[in-house]
Design an enzyme around this catalytic site. Structure first.
Site, PDB file in Angstrom:
ATOM      1  N   TYR A 135       0.929  -1.031   0.242  1.00  0.00           N
ATOM      2  CA  TYR A 135      -0.124  -0.238  -0.136  1.00  0.00           C
ATOM      3  C   TYR A 135       1.039   1.499   0.434  1.00  0.00           C
ATOM      4  O   TYR A 135       1.629   1.598   1.081  1.00  0.00           O
ATOM      5  CB  TYR A 135      -1.163  -0.044   1.342  1.00  0.00           C
ATOM      6  CG  TYR A 135      -1.941  -0.894   1.189  1.00  0.00           C
ATOM      7  CD1 TYR A 135      -2.155  -1.794   0.238  1.00  0.00           C
ATOM      8  CD2 TYR A 135      -2.591  -1.696   2.061  1.00  0.00           C
ATOM      9  CE1 TYR A 135      -3.617  -3.013   0.214  1.00  0.00           C
ATOM     10  CE2 TYR A 135      -3.877  -1.959   2.566  1.00  0.00           C
ATOM     11  CZ  TYR A 135      -4.296  -2.855   1.261  1.00  0.00           C
ATOM     12  OH  TYR A 135      -4.456  -4.419   1.071  1.00  0.00           O
ATOM     13  N   SER A 137     -12.952  -5.064  -0.194  1.00  0.00           N
ATOM     14  CA  SER A 137     -13.777  -3.698  -1.290  1.00  0.00           C
ATOM     15  C   SER A 137     -15.337  -3.956  -1.483  1.00  0.00           C
ATOM     16  O   SER A 137     -15.995  -4.076  -2.002  1.00  0.00           O
ATOM     17  CB  SER A 137     -13.956  -4.221  -2.570  1.00  0.00           C
ATOM     18  OG  SER A 137     -12.360  -3.331  -2.903  1.00  0.00           O
ATOM     19  N   PRO A 138     -16.149  -3.121  -0.194  1.00  0.00           N
ATOM     20  CA  PRO A 138     -17.624  -3.230   0.121  1.00  0.00           C
ATOM     21  C   PRO A 138     -18.456  -2.786  -0.727  1.00  0.00           C
ATOM     22  O   PRO A 138     -19.448  -2.675  -0.509  1.00  0.00           O
ATOM     23  CB  PRO A 138     -17.976  -3.111   1.479  1.00  0.00           C
ATOM     24  CG  PRO A 138     -16.518  -2.676   1.876  1.00  0.00           C
ATOM     25  CD  PRO A 138     -15.327  -3.157   1.393  1.00  0.00           C
ATOM     26  N   VAL A 140     -17.199   2.533  -7.308  1.00  0.00           N
ATOM     27  CA  VAL A 140     -18.150   2.396  -6.127  1.00  0.00           C
ATOM     28  C   VAL A 140     -19.633   2.416  -7.450  1.00  0.00           C
ATOM     29  O   VAL A 140     -19.469   2.952  -7.670  1.00  0.00           O
ATOM     30  CB  VAL A 140     -17.777   3.874  -5.886  1.00  0.00           C
ATOM     31  CG1 VAL A 140     -18.790   3.500  -4.986  1.00  0.00           C
ATOM     32  CG2 VAL A 140     -16.759   4.172  -5.085  1.00  0.00           C
ATOM     33  N   PHE A 141     -20.164   1.534  -6.310  1.00  0.00           N
ATOM     34  CA  PHE A 141     -21.896   0.925  -6.726  1.00  0.00           C
ATOM     35  C   PHE A 141     -23.053   2.333  -6.785  1.00  0.00           C
ATOM     36  O   PHE A 141     -23.123   2.743  -7.006  1.00  0.00           O
ATOM     37  CB  PHE A 141     -22.066   0.004  -6.818  1.00  0.00           C
ATOM     38  CG  PHE A 141     -22.234  -0.788  -5.931  1.00  0.00           C
ATOM     39  CD1 PHE A 141     -23.764  -0.258  -5.005  1.00  0.00           C
ATOM     40  CD2 PHE A 141     -21.748  -1.445  -4.885  1.00  0.00           C
ATOM     41  CE1 PHE A 141     -23.258  -1.246  -3.659  1.00  0.00           C
ATOM     42  CE2 PHE A 141     -21.341  -2.424  -3.522  1.00  0.00           C
ATOM     43  CZ  PHE A 141     -22.492  -1.864  -3.015  1.00  0.00           C
TER      44      PHE A 141
END
Length: 305
Positions: free
Chosen positions: A52, A215-216, A225-226
């Site tokens: 990261y 990645s919820p 992103v949804f």
């Protein structure tokens, strides 16, 4: 915030964790605000990885809070290794080197949990076991886990390990549900019946392994992103409906949907926005009904057999 126990360990942590992948883009003061806010909310497990920010995310984290024993005891630190430039590496040498690097960057003497990132098909489990034993006996790592691994890969490692693997970090969101789809579409001939993880969810439940959902809020393989995305009107309509009903945000409903599963899945959210994290944390204080859970699942384009 509600707490959960990680696997078979004695670690009790907030049921929502904070992923620190994007922390390398923050100033020291910004990062300190993010971390302090998280702790105030009860979000006390911080998920890192050696890759990261090329290691900078861990450095920024430690410098932001001026890491010391008094602040260290308030949090649970997790890091991962195994992804290298163009290949995966679960060698004893790399595991030990990676942990040393994370400890130095985080300015701490130990990690609460350490995971193997992405499967390495060239893994030699005996080497992993040797590395884990050295890390455990030296007090540098308390507990171990994996990320993105199927049951047989976990079993192969577990055969040689002295201690239980307590975590399997897997991608899961309302718009990414293969581990749930297969369990609902048993004995069907369509695509949703394909078991892509060899019943990983059920395996983890049987063996008291905590699934951490990464990645919820993403769809596909980190395509975006949804939540609030006009490309997904049906699922967002349902999220908004439930958000208004429960008095929370649509993002909180997306996390509450994961928390509702009896597997006691721990979402790892990556927001670096303190106010958004505060909104998301409210998911810990609401519960979706069984009917509401399935309504959300269907709104994502899923049909039940």
């Amino acid at each position: 915030m509600n707490k959960i126990k990680l696997g078979t360990s004695d670690l009790e942590v907030g049921e929502i964790a904070l992923g620190c992948m994007r922390m390398d883009g923050l100033t020291k003061n910004e990062a300190a605000h993010v971390i302090d806010n998280a702790l105030d909310l009860g979000v006390n497990l911080f998920d890192h990885a050696d890759i990261y920010g090329g290691g900078k995310s861990e450095e920024v984290f430690a410098k932001a809070i001026e890491m010391n024993p008094s602040i260290r005891e308030k949090m649970f630190l997790q890091s991962k290794c195994g992804i290298r430039n163009g290949f995966f590496d679960f060698s004893k040498e790399h595991i030990l080197s990676s942990v040393e690097g994370s400890l130095k960057r985080l300015n701490t003497d130990y990690l609460d949990t350490f995971l193997l990132h992405r499967p390495d098909t060239l893994v030699e489990p005996e080497e992993v076991a040797e590395a884990f034993s050295i890390l455990k006996e030296s007090g540098k790592v308390r507990y171990f886990g994996v990320s993105n691994q199927n049951p047989m890969q976990v079993e192969l490692l577990q055969k040689y390990l002295k201690d239980d693997l307590i975590i399997n970090q897997m991608q899961l969101s309302i718009m990414h549900t293969p581990m749930i789809d297969a369990g609902l579409n048993v004995n069907m001939q369509h695509d949703k019946a394909i078991d892509r993880e060899n019943s990983a969810l059920e395996y983890c439940r049987l063996n008291d392994i905590t699934v951490q959902a990464w990645s919820p809020f993403q769809y596909g393989m980190i395509k975006g992103v949804f939540v609030g995305n006009d490309s997904f009107p049906e699922v967002n309509g349902k999220l908004q409906e439930l958000a208004e009903k429960k008095g929370v945000t649509d993002s909180a409903i997306a996390i509450a949907w994961i928390l509702r599963h009896p597997a006691k899945i721990q979402p790892v959210v990556g927001t670096m926005n303190p106010s958004r994290l505060a909104d998301i944390e409210k998911a810990s204080h609401i519960t979706l009904t069984r009917e509401e859970w399935y309504e959300v699942y269907r709104s994502a384009g899923n049909t039940l057999p």
